[in-house]
Design an enzyme around this catalytic site. Structure first.
Site, short mmCIF file in Angstrom:
data_model
loop_
_atom_site.label_atom_id
_atom_site.label_comp_id
_atom_site.label_asym_id
_atom_site.label_seq_id
_atom_site.Cartn_x
_atom_site.Cartn_y
_atom_site.Cartn_z
N SER A 1 0.66 -1.11 -0.01
CA SER A 1 -0.15 0.10 0.20
C SER A 1 0.83 1.38 0.05
CB SER A 1 -0.80 -0.03 1.18
OG SER A 1 -1.79 0.98 1.30
N HIS B 1 7.62 11.12 -3.25
CA HIS B 1 8.17 10.01 -3.08
C HIS B 1 7.36 8.57 -3.35
CE1 HIS B 1 10.91 7.19 -1.18
NE2 HIS B 1 9.93 6.40 -0.42
#
Length: 134
Positions: A68, A76
């Site tokens: 996830s 990022h």
């Protein structure tokens, strides 16, 4: 023929990936597949080597990735997901073996991630279908 799956599961956001892993295992059993091995890795970016190890095994028919990728203060999450998805696809083609993407994100809030734990079921289903059809 029983389909043998390998799971590669990210520990980052483990509260989510644990739920996803359980759903994936239940769905594999429902579809008549077996989860032969599970490799835990620190995060989604760390998955390719574990995927490669499972793809090299003759007793694994397909690999399911579970993770996830949640949005942070920087880009990022975008970088992690783009590079991981590309490498996951490359490994599938290199080893001529299904490697499915059970990784929601990027650009996703934690609340949205909780709503998407079923991505693991989708990835398991895709893996089983691909093994049967190819």
């Amino acid at each position: 023929m029983t389909i043998s799956l390998g799971f590669v599961v990210a520990e980052f956001n483990r509260d989510l990936t644990y739920q996803m892993e359980l759903l994936g295992r239940e769905h594999a059993e429902f579809l008549g597949a077996t989860v032969k091995e599970t490799i835990l890795v620190p995060g989604v970016f760390d998955m390719p080597l574990a995927i490669k190890k499972l793809c090299q095994r003759d007793d694994i028919d397909a690999v399911v990735t579970i993770g996830s990728v949640i949005e942070g203060d920087t880009d990022h999450d975008q970088v992690v997901m783009q590079h991981a998805a590309r490498k996951i696809m490359d490994l599938s083609l290199e080893f001529n073996k299904p490697v499915t993407l059970g990784i929601p994100g990027p650009g996703m809030t934690r609340m949205a991630a909780h709503e998407r734990v079923d991505y693991a079921k989708r990835a398991v289903e895709a893996a089983v279908k691909l093994v049967r059809r190819l």
